[in-house]
Structures are given as C-alpha cells and as structure tokens.
Design an enzyme around this catalytic site. Structure first.
Site, PDB file in Angstrom:
ATOM      1  N   SER A 137       0.848  -1.206   0.000  1.00 13.88           N
ATOM      2  CA  SER A 137       0.000   0.000   0.000  1.00 13.88           C
ATOM      3  C   SER A 137       0.871   1.240   0.000  1.00 13.88           C
ATOM      4  O   SER A 137       1.985   1.212   0.548  1.00 13.88           O
ATOM      5  CB  SER A 137      -0.885   0.029   1.237  1.00 13.88           C
ATOM      6  OG  SER A 137      -1.616   1.241   1.294  1.00 13.88           O
ATOM      7  N   TYR A 150      -1.441  -0.779  11.113  1.00 13.85           N
ATOM      8  CA  TYR A 150      -1.712  -1.150   9.711  1.00 13.85           C
ATOM      9  C   TYR A 150      -0.648  -0.550   8.788  1.00 13.85           C
ATOM     10  O   TYR A 150      -0.063  -1.264   7.968  1.00 13.85           O
ATOM     11  CB  TYR A 150      -3.110  -0.686   9.282  1.00 13.85           C
ATOM     12  CG  TYR A 150      -3.331  -0.885   7.803  1.00 13.85           C
ATOM     13  CD1 TYR A 150      -3.597  -2.159   7.300  1.00 13.85           C
ATOM     14  CD2 TYR A 150      -3.221   0.169   6.900  1.00 13.85           C
ATOM     15  CE1 TYR A 150      -3.761  -2.362   5.937  1.00 13.85           C
ATOM     16  CE2 TYR A 150      -3.390  -0.025   5.536  1.00 13.85           C
ATOM     17  CZ  TYR A 150      -3.664  -1.297   5.060  1.00 13.85           C
ATOM     18  OH  TYR A 150      -3.817  -1.502   3.710  1.00 13.85           O
TER      19      TYR A 150
HETATM   20  N1  LIG Z   1      -9.074  -0.579   0.298  1.00  8.38           N
HETATM   21  C1  LIG Z   1      -7.999   0.190   0.359  1.00  8.38           C
HETATM   22  O1  LIG Z   1      -8.096   1.430   0.427  1.00  8.38           O
HETATM   23  C2  LIG Z   1      -6.621  -0.419   0.300  1.00  8.38           C
HETATM   24  C3  LIG Z   1      -5.540   0.418   0.001  1.00  8.38           C
HETATM   25  C4  LIG Z   1      -4.268  -0.138  -0.060  1.00  8.38           C
HETATM   26  C5  LIG Z   1      -4.070  -1.487   0.152  1.00  8.38           C
HETATM   27  N2  LIG Z   1      -5.139  -2.279   0.454  1.00  8.38           N
HETATM   28  C6  LIG Z   1      -4.882  -3.705   0.681  1.00  8.38           C
HETATM   29  O2  LIG Z   1      -5.618  -4.455  -0.253  1.00  8.38           O
HETATM   30  C7  LIG Z   1      -5.818  -5.768   0.252  1.00  8.38           C
HETATM   31  C8  LIG Z   1      -7.267  -6.153   0.030  1.00  8.38           C
HETATM   32  O3  LIG Z   1      -8.097  -5.308   0.804  1.00  8.38           O
HETATM   33  P1  LIG Z   1      -9.492  -4.735   0.256  1.00  8.38           P
HETATM   34  O4  LIG Z   1      -9.370  -3.269   0.239  1.00  8.38           O
HETATM   35  O5  LIG Z   1      -9.897  -5.431  -0.968  1.00  8.38           O
HETATM   36  O6  LIG Z   1     -10.454  -5.060   1.508  1.00  8.38           O
HETATM   37  P2  LIG Z   1     -11.616  -6.147   1.689  1.00  8.38           P
HETATM   38  O7  LIG Z   1     -12.725  -5.911   0.722  1.00  8.38           O
HETATM   39  O8  LIG Z   1     -11.941  -6.080   3.145  1.00  8.38           O
HETATM   40  O9  LIG Z   1     -10.918  -7.520   1.336  1.00  8.38           O
HETATM   41  C9  LIG Z   1      -9.961  -8.118   2.189  1.00  8.38           C
HETATM   42  C10 LIG Z   1      -9.839  -9.564   1.823  1.00  8.38           C
HETATM   43  O10 LIG Z   1      -8.840 -10.164   2.662  1.00  8.38           O
HETATM   44  C11 LIG Z   1      -9.405 -11.286   3.321  1.00  8.38           C
HETATM   45  N3  LIG Z   1      -8.856 -11.464   4.659  1.00  8.38           N
HETATM   46  C12 LIG Z   1      -8.573 -10.534   5.580  1.00  8.38           C
HETATM   47  N4  LIG Z   1      -8.079 -11.106   6.688  1.00  8.38           N
HETATM   48  C13 LIG Z   1      -8.052 -12.438   6.457  1.00  8.38           C
HETATM   49  C14 LIG Z   1      -7.653 -13.568   7.219  1.00  8.38           C
HETATM   50  N5  LIG Z   1      -7.146 -13.464   8.454  1.00  8.38           N
HETATM   51  N6  LIG Z   1      -7.783 -14.793   6.650  1.00  8.38           N
HETATM   52  C15 LIG Z   1      -8.290 -14.939   5.419  1.00  8.38           C
HETATM   53  N7  LIG Z   1      -8.675 -13.911   4.652  1.00  8.38           N
HETATM   54  C16 LIG Z   1      -8.553 -12.675   5.162  1.00  8.38           C
HETATM   55  C17 LIG Z   1     -10.867 -10.954   3.415  1.00  8.38           C
HETATM   56  O11 LIG Z   1     -11.550 -12.173   3.569  1.00  8.38           O
HETATM   57  P3  LIG Z   1     -12.770 -12.274   4.558  1.00  8.38           P
HETATM   58  O12 LIG Z   1     -13.696 -11.190   4.182  1.00  8.38           O
HETATM   59  O13 LIG Z   1     -13.257 -13.617   4.271  1.00  8.38           O
HETATM   60  O14 LIG Z   1     -12.202 -12.099   5.915  1.00  8.38           O
HETATM   61  C18 LIG Z   1     -11.141 -10.320   2.074  1.00  8.38           C
HETATM   62  O15 LIG Z   1     -11.302 -11.287   1.085  1.00  8.38           O
HETATM   63  C19 LIG Z   1      -5.387  -5.740   1.710  1.00  8.38           C
HETATM   64  O16 LIG Z   1      -4.097  -6.301   1.831  1.00  8.38           O
HETATM   65  C20 LIG Z   1      -5.336  -4.243   2.024  1.00  8.38           C
HETATM   66  O17 LIG Z   1      -4.421  -3.966   3.042  1.00  8.38           O
HETATM   67  C21 LIG Z   1      -6.403  -1.771   0.514  1.00  8.38           C
END
Ligand SMILES: NC(=O)c1ccc[n+]([C@@H]2O[C@H](COP(=O)([O-])OP(=O)(O)OC[C@H]3O[C@@H](n4cnc5c(N)ncnc54)[C@H](OP(=O)(O)O)[C@@H]3O)[C@@H](O)[C@H]2O)c1
Length: 261
Positions: A137, A150
């Site tokens: 990120s 985080y």
């Molecule tokens: N959204 C943003 O602004 C942003 C910005 C930069 C980076 N990111 C990164 O992008 C990645 C995806 O996040 P997202 O934004 O798409 O959020 P999201 O919609 O909440 O998706 C997160 C995914 O990770 C899975 N997950 C989280 N903890 C887990 C665990 N302990 N075991 C198994 N699965 C787990 C969740 O599965 P479950 O729902 O089944 O728990 C879900 O499928 C993350 O690494 C996040 O840090 C996000």
C-alpha cells in the site's frame, strides 16, 4: 487439483481488490485456488462464468493452521502465480485499540503473508518460474496516525517485496508489489473507519486497481502504484518529513473527520 491451465492462488478473494484480481486471473487464462475467511460463493460463480476452474478454501490466513490448510488444498499442483492479497486494517488510536485485534492485523498482513510466500516461493524457485504479486500500500510510505499498526505492516510488505525480488532475480521468479491508495472496498467498514475522512471520501475502483496490479505482475515489474494522484502522493511522501506525514494522516484517519457529517 487437476488443471489444464496455469494455476493462480489468490488470497482475500471474497471481496474488494482480491476478488477483482481473481477475476483478472480467470479472464486471462488461469485456473484458481482462492482463499479467504468468509464465503466465496459469489467469487466462485464469477470465476466460473469466465471459463476458469476454481477451488475455494475458507480459512484464517492469520494462523499457521490456516496457511497449512491452503497449502494442503493446493497439494502438489504447480502454482504459476501467487497473489498474496489478504489483509485488513484497524482504525482508532493505538492505545485505544484492542491488543488481540491489533495482533490479528500483524498476523494476517505480515506473518501469514510471509508464511504463504515462504512455502510457495520455494516451490516456484525449484520449478524455475513463477509470479508473485503482493498487495502492499502507499500507506507504507507514511506513519499512520490513527491507523499506526496497519501502516507499519504495509511499510514492512512494501520493503520486503523489493528485497525478495532482488534475492530471486536469477531464478525465473518475479515479485511485484501492488500499492493501491484508498480504494472502494469493505476495508474501511471492517477497520471501523467509516467515521473518518479517508473512510468516507470517494475512492478508487477496485477493478481498476486490480487491472494495473495484474498487468504489472504479468510484466514482471517491481512495483506499481495504482492511480495518478497516488503516484504524486507517494513521490511527495519520499521528500516530506515524517512528522508532517503523521499530521497529514491524522487529518485523514482521525475518528470524527468524516466528510459525511
Ligand atoms: N481498500 C484500500 O483502500 C486499500 C488500500 C491499499 C491497500 N489495500 C490492501 O488491499 C488488500 C485487500 O483489501 P481490500 O481493500 O480489498 O479489503 P476487503 O474488501 O476487506 O478484502 C480483504 C480480503 O482479505 C481477506 N482477509 C482478511 N483477513 C483475512 C484472514 N485473516 N484470513 C483470510 N482472509 C482474510 C478478506 O476475507 P474475509 O472477508 O473472508 O475475511 C477479504 O477477502 C489488503 O491487503 C489491504 O491492506 C487496501
């Protein structure tokens, strides 16, 4: 898993960026193993609709057992691409956060990610080919006031990714770090940050973020920042004092800063 096409393993595919990364893989010739903590029925349906095979693993990737379960489900099948994307955030002030919840962020974003890459990375090195995409990120470039742990985990991942890439440079295995900015997913709701500016403002489309991440992985690039504005933010972060970045982050992530008041 029997598969005639190359196999991609995508973690965190139940929603958001991971779901879109899985769909990119499915649309571009991969069969899939997907893993997350909740039901992935919708993801399975959408992947199959694109003509790909999929095996779904529901497990907690923040635990050693969860990682073993995923590795066991892959079995001896050759993995061509690993998209280590699962991650979660946690808002509020560090001392006000529940320590068990904090630890879960570290266990998922760092320890689980490393454990999976360690296992699959070794087999990729042995087979002399493979692509690894890690979701870091731009948060890793700034001290995350009101999201301190985080941002620290993402600083770790952003750094680790480049180091691993360099170690693997002559092996046929490439490592790419996808660095999104704020993206419209379930992330902020799950991090209890809907009452913050960053949680309430307009954000990037996860499908667009996944497209640039997938392309960078296939091109074997070292990293990619999704979005022009985020590229500027990242460039500015490199020359801005940490104290100023920490104060800027407060303005985005402090509870009560939501634009929807
Ligand atoms: N959204 C943003 O602004 C942003 C910005 C930069 C980076 N990111 C990164 O992008 C990645 C995806 O996040 P997202 O934004 O798409 O959020 P999201 O919609 O909440 O998706 C997160 C995914 O990770 C899975 N997950 C989280 N903890 C887990 C665990 N302990 N075991 C198994 N699965 C787990 C969740 O599965 P479950 O729902 O089944 O728990 C879900 O499928 C993350 O690494 C996040 O840090 C996000």
């Amino acid at each position: 898993m029997e598969t005639a096409r190359p196999l991609a393993v995508v973690t965190g595919a139940s929603s958001g960026i991971g779901l879109e990364l899985a769909l990119q893989c499915a649309s571009n010739g991969f069969d899939l193993v997907i893993a997350s903590d909740r039901s992935q029925t919708e993801a399975e349906r959408e992947i199959r609709a694109r003509g790909a095979k999929v095996r779904s693993v529901i497990t907690d990737l923040g635990t050693e057992e969860g990682i073993q379960q995923l590795v066991g489900a892959i079995g001896g099948t050759r993995v061509d691409a690993l998209l280590a994307n699962a991650g979660q955030g946690l808002g509020k002030a560090f001392l006000d956060q529940d320590f068990a919840a904090l630890r879960r962020i570290v266990d998922t974003n760092i320890t689980g990610t490393l454990a999976l890459i360690h296992r699959i990375g070794r087999t990729m090195r042995d087979q002399g080919a493979g692509r690894i995409l890690i979701t870091g990120s731009i948060a890793g470039f700034m001290p995350g006031t009101f999201q301190a742990v985080y941002n620290g985990t993402k600083a770790f991942i952003d750094s680790f990714s480049w180091a691993l890439r360099n170690e693997l440079q002559d092996t046929g295995v490439t490592v790419t770090c996808l660095m999104p900015g704020a993206t419209e997913t379930e992330f902020f709701k799950r991090a209890d940050m809907t009452d913050t500016k960053v949680g309430s403002q307009e954000k990037a489309d996860p499908a667009a973020v996944a497209r640039v991440g997938f392309k960078a992985m296939m091109d074997g690039e070292g990293d990619v920042i999704a979005g022009f504005k985020n590229k500027l933010m990242a460039a500015a972060a490199h020359v801005t004092p940490a104290s100023v970045l920490a104060e800027q982050h407060r303005k985005m992530a402090e509870p009560g800063t939501s634009e929807r008041h």
